[in-house]
Structure formats: structure tokens, C-alpha cells
Scaffold this active site. Structure first.
Site, PDB file in Angstrom:
ATOM      1  N   LYS A   1       9.498  23.291 -13.659  1.00 20.57           N
ATOM      2  CA  LYS A   1       8.415  22.291 -13.657  1.00 20.57           C
ATOM      3  C   LYS A   1       7.866  22.094 -12.244  1.00 20.57           C
ATOM      4  CE  LYS A   1       6.582  17.811 -14.634  1.00 20.57           C
ATOM      5  NZ  LYS A   1       6.638  16.477 -15.211  1.00 20.57           N
TER       6      LYS A   1
ATOM      7  N   LYS B   1       3.866  12.081 -11.017  1.00 24.02           N
ATOM      8  CA  LYS B   1       3.017  11.182 -11.820  1.00 24.02           C
ATOM      9  C   LYS B   1       3.771   9.878 -12.007  1.00 24.02           C
ATOM     10  CE  LYS B   1       0.344  14.463 -14.593  1.00 24.02           C
ATOM     11  NZ  LYS B   1       0.052  14.928 -15.972  1.00 24.02           N
TER      12      LYS B   1
ATOM     13  N   GLU C   1      11.862  19.084 -24.306  1.00 17.66           N
ATOM     14  CA  GLU C   1      11.092  19.522 -23.124  1.00 17.66           C
ATOM     15  C   GLU C   1      11.685  20.807 -22.546  1.00 17.66           C
ATOM     16  OE1 GLU C   1       8.335  17.936 -22.625  1.00 17.66           O
ATOM     17  OE2 GLU C   1       8.692  15.917 -23.438  1.00 17.66           O
TER      18      GLU C   1
ATOM     19  N   ARG D   1       0.810  -1.233   0.000  1.00 16.46           N
ATOM     20  CA  ARG D   1       0.000   0.000   0.000  1.00 16.46           C
ATOM     21  C   ARG D   1       0.840   1.279   0.000  1.00 16.46           C
ATOM     22  NH1 ARG D   1      -2.790  -2.775   4.034  1.00 16.46           N
ATOM     23  NH2 ARG D   1      -4.480  -4.000   3.155  1.00 16.46           N
TER      24      ARG D   1
ATOM     25  N   HIS E   1       2.161  18.836 -26.899  1.00 17.94           N
ATOM     26  CA  HIS E   1       1.884  17.421 -26.662  1.00 17.94           C
ATOM     27  C   HIS E   1       0.559  16.942 -27.256  1.00 17.94           C
ATOM     28  CE1 HIS E   1       5.379  17.671 -24.137  1.00 17.94           C
ATOM     29  NE2 HIS E   1       5.288  16.405 -23.783  1.00 17.94           N
TER      30      HIS E   1
ATOM     31  N   HIS F   1       1.462  13.939 -29.351  1.00 16.03           N
ATOM     32  CA  HIS F   1       1.088  12.553 -29.045  1.00 16.03           C
ATOM     33  C   HIS F   1       0.422  11.879 -30.241  1.00 16.03           C
ATOM     34  CE1 HIS F   1       1.194  13.205 -24.452  1.00 16.03           C
ATOM     35  NE2 HIS F   1       2.284  12.570 -24.855  1.00 16.03           N
TER      36      HIS F   1
ATOM     37  N   ASN G   1       1.668  20.665 -21.193  1.00 16.02           N
ATOM     38  CA  ASN G   1       1.277  19.879 -22.370  1.00 16.02           C
ATOM     39  C   ASN G   1       1.564  20.616 -23.680  1.00 16.02           C
ATOM     40  OD1 ASN G   1       0.284  17.795 -20.814  1.00 16.02           O
ATOM     41  ND2 ASN G   1      -1.728  18.763 -20.630  1.00 16.02           N
TER      42      ASN G   1
ATOM     43  N   HIS H   1       9.715  10.731 -28.793  1.00 15.28           N
ATOM     44  CA  HIS H   1       8.839  11.689 -28.116  1.00 15.28           C
ATOM     45  C   HIS H   1       9.259  13.151 -28.353  1.00 15.28           C
ATOM     46  CE1 HIS H   1       6.030  13.172 -25.134  1.00 15.28           C
ATOM     47  NE2 HIS H   1       7.010  13.765 -24.487  1.00 15.28           N
TER      48      HIS H   1
ATOM     49  N   ARG I   1      -0.890  23.410 -14.609  1.00 18.29           N
ATOM     50  CA  ARG I   1      -0.080  22.244 -14.972  1.00 18.29           C
ATOM     51  C   ARG I   1      -0.319  21.846 -16.427  1.00 18.29           C
ATOM     52  NH1 ARG I   1       1.507  16.850 -11.352  1.00 18.29           N
ATOM     53  NH2 ARG I   1       3.006  16.088 -12.870  1.00 18.29           N
TER      54      ARG I   1
ATOM     55  N   GLU J   1      -3.518  18.935 -11.713  1.00 15.37           N
ATOM     56  CA  GLU J   1      -3.798  19.339 -13.081  1.00 15.37           C
ATOM     57  C   GLU J   1      -5.207  19.883 -13.302  1.00 15.37           C
ATOM     58  OE1 GLU J   1      -1.678  16.950 -15.827  1.00 15.37           O
ATOM     59  OE2 GLU J   1      -2.709  17.765 -17.562  1.00 15.37           O
TER      60      GLU J   1
HETATM   61  N1  LIG Z   1       5.922  11.119 -14.927  1.00 16.37           N
HETATM   62  C1  LIG Z   1       5.969  12.157 -15.717  1.00 16.37           C
HETATM   63  O1  LIG Z   1       5.526  13.261 -15.379  1.00 16.37           O
HETATM   64  C2  LIG Z   1       6.585  12.011 -17.073  1.00 16.37           C
HETATM   65  C3  LIG Z   1       6.882  13.141 -17.830  1.00 16.37           C
HETATM   66  C4  LIG Z   1       7.489  12.980 -19.056  1.00 16.37           C
HETATM   67  C5  LIG Z   1       7.797  11.709 -19.511  1.00 16.37           C
HETATM   68  N2  LIG Z   1       7.485  10.639 -18.758  1.00 16.37           N
HETATM   69  C6  LIG Z   1       7.807   9.278 -19.203  1.00 16.37           C
HETATM   70  O2  LIG Z   1       9.205   9.174 -19.373  1.00 16.37           O
HETATM   71  C7  LIG Z   1       9.472   8.163 -20.335  1.00 16.37           C
HETATM   72  C8  LIG Z   1      10.547   8.664 -21.267  1.00 16.37           C
HETATM   73  O3  LIG Z   1      11.708   8.921 -20.528  1.00 16.37           O
HETATM   74  P1  LIG Z   1      13.156   8.773 -21.188  1.00 16.37           P
HETATM   75  O4  LIG Z   1      13.201   9.513 -22.452  1.00 16.37           O
HETATM   76  O5  LIG Z   1      14.162   9.069 -20.144  1.00 16.37           O
HETATM   77  O6  LIG Z   1      13.126   7.247 -21.629  1.00 16.37           O
HETATM   78  P2  LIG Z   1      13.913   5.951 -21.151  1.00 16.37           P
HETATM   79  O7  LIG Z   1      13.829   5.753 -19.694  1.00 16.37           O
HETATM   80  O8  LIG Z   1      13.429   4.867 -22.023  1.00 16.37           O
HETATM   81  O9  LIG Z   1      15.411   6.313 -21.518  1.00 16.37           O
HETATM   82  C9  LIG Z   1      15.775   6.461 -22.864  1.00 16.37           C
HETATM   83  C10 LIG Z   1      16.900   5.501 -23.238  1.00 16.37           C
HETATM   84  O10 LIG Z   1      18.105   5.976 -22.655  1.00 16.37           O
HETATM   85  C11 LIG Z   1      18.704   4.972 -21.849  1.00 16.37           C
HETATM   86  N3  LIG Z   1      19.403   5.672 -20.783  1.00 16.37           N
HETATM   87  C12 LIG Z   1      18.867   6.454 -19.815  1.00 16.37           C
HETATM   88  N4  LIG Z   1      19.831   7.019 -19.092  1.00 16.37           N
HETATM   89  C13 LIG Z   1      21.009   6.591 -19.598  1.00 16.37           C
HETATM   90  C14 LIG Z   1      22.367   6.829 -19.280  1.00 16.37           C
HETATM   91  N5  LIG Z   1      22.704   7.695 -18.334  1.00 16.37           N
HETATM   92  N6  LIG Z   1      23.312   6.192 -20.001  1.00 16.37           N
HETATM   93  C15 LIG Z   1      22.962   5.363 -21.016  1.00 16.37           C
HETATM   94  N7  LIG Z   1      21.708   5.110 -21.382  1.00 16.37           N
HETATM   95  C16 LIG Z   1      20.741   5.713 -20.667  1.00 16.37           C
HETATM   96  C17 LIG Z   1      17.565   4.079 -21.436  1.00 16.37           C
HETATM   97  O11 LIG Z   1      18.017   2.800 -21.104  1.00 16.37           O
HETATM   98  C18 LIG Z   1      16.705   4.086 -22.685  1.00 16.37           C
HETATM   99  O12 LIG Z   1      17.211   3.180 -23.627  1.00 16.37           O
HETATM  100  C19 LIG Z   1       8.161   7.850 -21.018  1.00 16.37           C
HETATM  101  O13 LIG Z   1       7.680   6.606 -20.568  1.00 16.37           O
HETATM  102  C20 LIG Z   1       7.244   8.953 -20.552  1.00 16.37           C
HETATM  103  O14 LIG Z   1       5.883   8.567 -20.461  1.00 16.37           O
HETATM  104  C21 LIG Z   1       6.895  10.764 -17.548  1.00 16.37           C
HETATM  105 ZN   LIG Z   2       6.853  15.224 -23.071  1.00 17.53          ZN
END
Ligand SMILES: NC(=O)c1ccc[n+]([C@@H]2O[C@H](COP(=O)([O-])OP(=O)(O)OC[C@H]3O[C@@H](n4cnc5c(N)ncnc54)[C@H](O)[C@@H]3O)[C@@H](O)[C@H]2O)c1
Ligand SMILES: [Zn+2]
Length: 346
Positions: free
Chosen positions: A217, A133, A175, A111, A238, A242, A235, A252, A231, A227
Site C-alpha cells: 500500500k 488520509k 483488504e 495548525r 469498494h 460501499h 478502491n 466493511h 492509488r 490519488e
Molecule cells: N485512512 C485510510 O486510508 C483508511 C483506509 C481504510 C479504512 N479506514 C478507516 O478505518 C476504519 C475501520 O478501521 P477498523 O476496522 O480498524 O475499525 P475500528 O477502529 O472501529 O476497530 C474495529 C473494532 O476493533 C476494536 N479493536 C481494535 N483493535 C483491537 C485490539 N487490538 N484488541 C481488541 N479490540 C480491538 C475496536 O475497538 C473496534 O471495536 C473506518 O473508519 C475506515 O474509514 C481508513
Molecule cells: Zn476498505
């Protein structure tokens, strides 16, 4: 050498400590090895094996396709196997996929147990790890399941970025450009005065930029954690982004960049925005695209199914000027007109 900077921010029901320009080793000061389970992915683990030594670690396969309930089930089984209890701390070390998954797993295990993040991608540092999130995808539906809860801490170690592939740097900068466009004209200028490699080479410059974005942020989220209003500005780019990201399997950051251009074209019509060319120039400067050919019907169909849509109104983020984003309600029919035009003549 700069000194680590510690900042504590309050959210509605908890607070988060930010440790900027810190070292991974500082993690031991925040939580003991006995009482902690780290969650990371194969890429981050293989590039930093030494850092993980002595820590109980769960290593996930890398990639968005693993941001699923199946991965959560496997994490829960491994937490049980490690003997994790209500006092155990979980730390996500990775990009946004790892932080989203880790937060969610921690929120539901027994939990809810405490968690923190060590973001390792630009996108995770300025965006994904901030704001609470947490969640996973369900089939084609991104982030369909999850909840909002803030991490206890965020630890920033820029040395981790050494192994981050160039495409991921570029992705993350989309971003950053978004943040500058909606809230920070001075940062927009700073980005115009530099280029990506400046930030890759100069840690002082990078630290300032990451902090500025993380705090930007965080402040938006603090004012509107669930949101209802401001907030939504995050977007920017986006809504359209998207829709083409899914249809054309774009990274992305690419999709968001194209979406920002679309939003700024719409802003010209509804907000007398005049700086589309400045925005497109900046996007290009950071190696991001400003257009991708698309099928209007297909893209509109995805926009129709957007989970943020209410009835036939879409809350579209537009720009009044650089650094001033606003939420504007557009009818689906108004968007249709613009999207169809853009599909014909970019
Ligand atoms: N929670 C939120 O508010 C929020 C906001 C924006 C995005 N997101 C989420 O974030 C995700 C995208 O994040 P991302 O772009 O970091 O993707 P990711 O975690 O897939 O990382 C991108 C790639 O880089 C690699 N990587 C990461 N750090 C590394 C490092 N230091 N050295 C070598 N390789 C490395 C990962 O293994 C992966 O292959 C999506 O799922 C998206 O929905 C969430
Ligand atoms: Zn984004």
C-alpha cells in the site's frame, strides 16, 4: 525471536518510519512520555491497561459512530487541558477509527502537530494507518472531511492483536485479499496455501504478510499520494462495496469482498478476466461472503452519489488477471446493466 525491522519511506513532503515486529514499549524510544498524548479507544485501552501506564491518554468510545466532529472537539479540549503545544506529539493507538481521528486532530490542533500510529487491528496495520488520509464522517457521509498528511512513524506490535476479535481479523483480511488481487499474484498464492488460523498462530508468517501488505500500500501511495492514478487501484471492490455496506449495514470487509466479486464479474466482460472462481474460493476460505441479495435501484442510487464519480463516468477497478488491477472508465448505464443482472441472478 525476530529482530525489529526499521524502514523509512519518503512521501511528497515528509517521510514515515515503519517499525515492524516491534514492541509497544519501543514507543518511549520514539517519543518521551512528557511530551506525548496517546489517543486510543475503550476496547484497546481496557485490554492493554498496563501498556498505557505513565502515558497521558485520551480514551474514546469505540466505533465508527464516534468518528465525528464532536469527538474531535472533545479531543481538542483534552489536548488543551493536557497543556499540549506545537511540540507535543500525538500517537493514535487503535484500529482505523482511532488512527483516522488521531491524524485529523493532530493535523488541525495548533495548525498541525506531529503524530504517529500504533495500529492495533489488521485493517489498520495493512490499510487505514498507511497513506496519510485522515478524517471524520459527517452524518451518513463517510470520510467527508479530512486532509492528507503522513504520520511520522508506524509502530507494529503484533502482541496487540491477541485481543482483536475474530470478526475483525476476518474484516482485515478482505483488504489483504484486495492487495493480492490488484498487485501481488504471489501473495494471492500464499493466501491460497494457508488459512486464517495459520496467520493467527505463526508470528513469523504474520509479520511477513503484514509487512508485505503495508509496503504494497505504501508504494502505491508513494507513487500517487493525491490519488490521480494508481492509488485508485486500492478502491478495488469498494465502489459496489460501499453501496451495499451503507444500504445493508454490512461489515466493511464483507461489503468489499462482495464488491470484489462484482468487479471480477465485470472484469470478465471488459478485460477477459478468467479467475472469478479462484477469487471467490479465496474469499470464502477466509470466512468472507461472496454475495448478498440487494435491491438494484437502491444500490445504484448510492453508487450515483459516490464522491469519486465524475459526471456519468465511474472509474471502476477491474482485474486483467490475478495480481493485475487496472482502472477502467465505465458509463453509469453500463454499470446499471451489470448491477441489474446481478440482482436477478447472483
Ligand atoms: N485512512 C485510510 O486510508 C483508511 C483506509 C481504510 C479504512 N479506514 C478507516 O478505518 C476504519 C475501520 O478501521 P477498523 O476496522 O480498524 O475499525 P475500528 O477502529 O472501529 O476497530 C474495529 C473494532 O476493533 C476494536 N479493536 C481494535 N483493535 C483491537 C485490539 N487490538 N484488541 C481488541 N479490540 C480491538 C475496536 O475497538 C473496534 O471495536 C473506518 O473508519 C475506515 O474509514 C481508513
Ligand atoms: Zn476498505
Amino acid at each position: 525471536m525476530m529482530a525489529m525491522k526499521k524502514i523509512k519511506l519518503d512521501f511528497s513532503t515528509s517521510s514515515t518510519e515503519y517499525f515492524f515486529d516491534a514492541s509497544f514499549d519501543y514507543l518511549e524510544k520514539l517519543t518521551s512520555k512528557d511530551n506525548t498524548v496517546i489517543i486510543t479507544d475503550e476496547n484497546v485501552f481496557s485490554k492493554n491497561k498496563r501498556k498505557f501506564s505513565g502515558w497521558k491518554t485520551i480514551t474514546l468510545k469505540a466505533g465508527e459512530q464516534y468518528k465525528t466532529q464532536t469527538t474531535i472537539d472533545s479531543i481538542i479540549e483534552q489536548l488543551i487541558a493536557f497543556g499540549a503545544d506545537r511540540k507535543t506529539f500525538v500517537v493514535g493507538v487503535g484500529g482505523g477509527v482511532v488512527t483516522d481521528i488521531t491524524g485529523y486532530a493532530a493535523c488541525i490542533y495548533m495548525r498541525g502537530i506531529k503524530f504517529g500510529f500504533v495500529p492495533t487491528s489488521i485493517l489498520a496495520m495493512v490499510d487505514a494507518s498507511i497513506g496519510g488520509k485522515n478524517g471524520i464522517d459527517v452524518g451518513l457521509y463517510k470520510n467527508m472531511v479530512g486532509l492528507i498528511r503522513q504520520p511520522s512513524f508506524l509502530l507494529y506490535d503484533y502482541a496487540l492483536l491477541k485481543s482483536l476479535p475474530k470478526e475483525e481479523w476476518i474484516n482485515g483480511f478482505a483488504e489483504i485479499i484486495k492487495h493480492a488481487s490488484i498487485k501481488d499474484a504471489a501473495m494471492f498464492k500464499l493466501l491460497e496455501q494457508h488459512k486464517l488460523t495459520d496467520f493467527q498462530k505463526d508470528k513469523v508468517l504474520l509479520n511477513k504478510l503484514i509487512q508485505r501488505n503495508a509496503l504494497l500500500k505504501s508504494k502505491v501511495v508513494q507513487q500517487d499520494e493525491f490519488e490521480q492514478g494508481d492509488r485508485k487501484l486500492l478502491n478495488f471492490g469498494h465502489t459496489f462495496g460501499h453501496a451495499i455496506e451503507n444500504s445493508y449495514q454490512l461489515p466493511h470487509g464483507y461489503a468489499v469482498s462482495i464488491g470484489m466479486v462484482v468487479a471480477s464479474v465485470i472484469s470478465e466482460a471488459y478485460k477477459k478476466f478468467k479467475d472469478t472462481s479462484r477469487l471467490t474460493a479465496l474469499i470464502k476460505k477466509y470466512g468472507l461472503p461472496v454475495y448478498h441479495s440487494f435491491d438494484a435501484e437502491k444500490v445504484l442510487a448510492v453508487m450515483q452519489s459516490d464522491k469519486k464519480k465524475v459526471k456519468d463516468i465511474i472509474h471502476y477497478v477491474l482485474l486483467e488477471k490475478i495480481g493485475k488491477g487496472v482502472v477502467h472508465s465505465l458509463n453509469v448505464s453500463e454499470i446499471e446493466t451489470v448491477v441489474k443482472q446481478l440482482a436477478l441472478n447472483p
